[in-house]
Write a protein that holds these residues in place. Structure first.
Motif, PDB file in Angstrom:
ATOM      1  N   VAL A  26      -3.800  -6.113   0.288  1.00 55.38           N
ATOM      2  CA  VAL A  26      -3.400  -4.787   0.257  1.00 55.38           C
ATOM      3  C   VAL A  26      -4.798  -3.930   0.758  1.00 55.38           C
ATOM      4  CG1 VAL A  26      -3.365  -2.735  -1.245  1.00 55.38           C
ATOM      5  CG2 VAL A  26      -1.847  -4.837  -1.564  1.00 55.38           C
ATOM      6  N   ARG A  27      -5.910  -4.087   0.419  1.00 51.92           N
ATOM      7  CA  ARG A  27      -7.039  -3.447   0.751  1.00 51.92           C
ATOM      8  C   ARG A  27      -7.283  -3.777   2.320  1.00 51.92           C
ATOM      9  NH1 ARG A  27     -10.408  -5.943  -2.428  1.00 51.92           N
ATOM     10  NH2 ARG A  27     -11.140  -7.693  -0.799  1.00 51.92           N
ATOM     11  N   ARG A  38      -4.942  -1.957   4.335  1.00 46.60           N
ATOM     12  CA  ARG A  38      -5.338  -0.215   4.559  1.00 46.60           C
ATOM     13  C   ARG A  38      -6.569  -0.176   5.307  1.00 46.60           C
ATOM     14  NH1 ARG A  38      -3.930   0.671  -2.085  1.00 46.60           N
ATOM     15  NH2 ARG A  38      -1.848   1.111  -1.582  1.00 46.60           N
ATOM     16  N   ARG A  57      -2.617   0.149   7.589  1.00 45.52           N
ATOM     17  CA  ARG A  57      -1.086  -0.226   7.133  1.00 45.52           C
ATOM     18  C   ARG A  57      -1.061  -0.525   5.828  1.00 45.52           C
ATOM     19  NH1 ARG A  57      -0.521  -6.525   8.789  1.00 45.52           N
ATOM     20  NH2 ARG A  57       1.331  -6.119   7.759  1.00 45.52           N
ATOM     21  N   ASP A  58       0.318  -0.037   5.206  1.00 41.54           N
ATOM     22  CA  ASP A  58       0.638   0.073   3.804  1.00 41.54           C
ATOM     23  C   ASP A  58       1.730  -0.916   3.550  1.00 41.54           C
ATOM     24  OD1 ASP A  58       1.757   0.823   1.240  1.00 41.54           O
ATOM     25  OD2 ASP A  58       1.056   3.064   1.556  1.00 41.54           O
ATOM     26  N   LYS A 100       4.799   0.298   1.887  1.00 38.15           N
ATOM     27  CA  LYS A 100       5.799   1.149   2.685  1.00 38.15           C
ATOM     28  C   LYS A 100       6.521  -0.034   3.566  1.00 38.15           C
ATOM     29  CE  LYS A 100       3.579   5.326   2.582  1.00 38.15           C
ATOM     30  NZ  LYS A 100       2.981   6.610   3.494  1.00 38.15           N
ATOM     31  N   ASP A 135       1.214   1.032  -7.346  1.00 40.93           N
ATOM     32  CA  ASP A 135       2.021   1.089  -6.127  1.00 40.93           C
ATOM     33  C   ASP A 135       3.269   0.507  -6.410  1.00 40.93           C
ATOM     34  OD1 ASP A 135       0.252   2.431  -3.888  1.00 40.93           O
ATOM     35  OD2 ASP A 135      -1.106   0.849  -4.396  1.00 40.93           O
TER      36      ASP A 135
END
Length: 213
Positions: free
Chosen positions: A93-94, A97, A101-102, A105, A127
């Protein structure tokens, strides 16, 4: 189904039990599977999304594994089998980002089959909690698969996280297909583990194959 699974898994042929359980999953039945190591349980866990993708359907699959390493390994396996799979843990995830990018989503949006591989603890991250409060996301989730399911019954660092998966029975729609697999469970333990995950007695496939080592 046999040809689809064989092609996606890139094997000469699928085991009879893989085909049998895939057909149950495809019919919308919950499955708890005990089978020995290297007997292809992962393909069973992924069979629902694979079949739905082949039919041109859309939806979300959540796959639960115990560690970050397995998250990335299983997401890679799913990707090589043609699924749009994402490894979701703190590191991925980190890193996503950092390049704009997410991953959440990407999981939420799409007209195809999407798979998220994660640990139980990620389901309780902010999230994911946000996604699990959105009706549109909830209605898109069609499968929840659990690897290394025996951890729900073993004392250790993973037990509490696996026990918390029972909460997903309330969060997700009753139509979601649950599939759990392990290579380590006696017949009695398998029943107890299934109950801990919220499998309903007499309304799921309790499958057991050779676990000889």
């Amino acid at each position: 189904m046999a040809e689809l699974l064989r092609t996606r898994a890139q094997v000469r042929e699928v085991y009879p039990h893989q085909l049998e359980l895939a057909m149950h999953v495809n019919a919308g039945e919950d499955v708890f599977c005990v089978a020995g190591t290297n007997m292809g349980k992962t393909l069973v866990l992924q069979s629902g999304p694979i079949a739905a993708q082949a039919r041109g359907e859309k939806g979300i699959a959540l796959m639960i594994v115990p560690t970050k390493v397995l998250v990335e390994q299983q997401a890679d396996v799913a990707s090589r089998r043609g699924l749009r799979a994402r490894a979701i843990n703190q590191d991925t995830v980190r890193n996503a980002r950092l390049v704009g990018r997410d991953l959440f989503k990407e999981l939420e949006h799409g007209d195809d089959i999407r798979m998220a591989v994660m640990t139980p603890s990620m389901l309780n991250e902010s999230d994911m909690k946000t996604l699990l409060r959105r009706p549109q996301f909830i209605n898109s989730v069609r499968w929840l698969s659990i690897d290394e399911a025996h951890l729900v019954g073993q004392e250790g660092i993973f037990k509490s996280g696996y026990l918390s998966l029972l909460n997903m029975r309330v969060r997700l729609n009753s139509s979601v297909v649950w599939v759990a697999a392990t290579a380590t469970a006696t017949p009695a333990e398998a029943v107890s583990m299934a109950l801990a995950f919220g499998f309903h007695t007499d309304s799921y496939i309790n499958a057991r194959y050779s676990v000889d080592r």
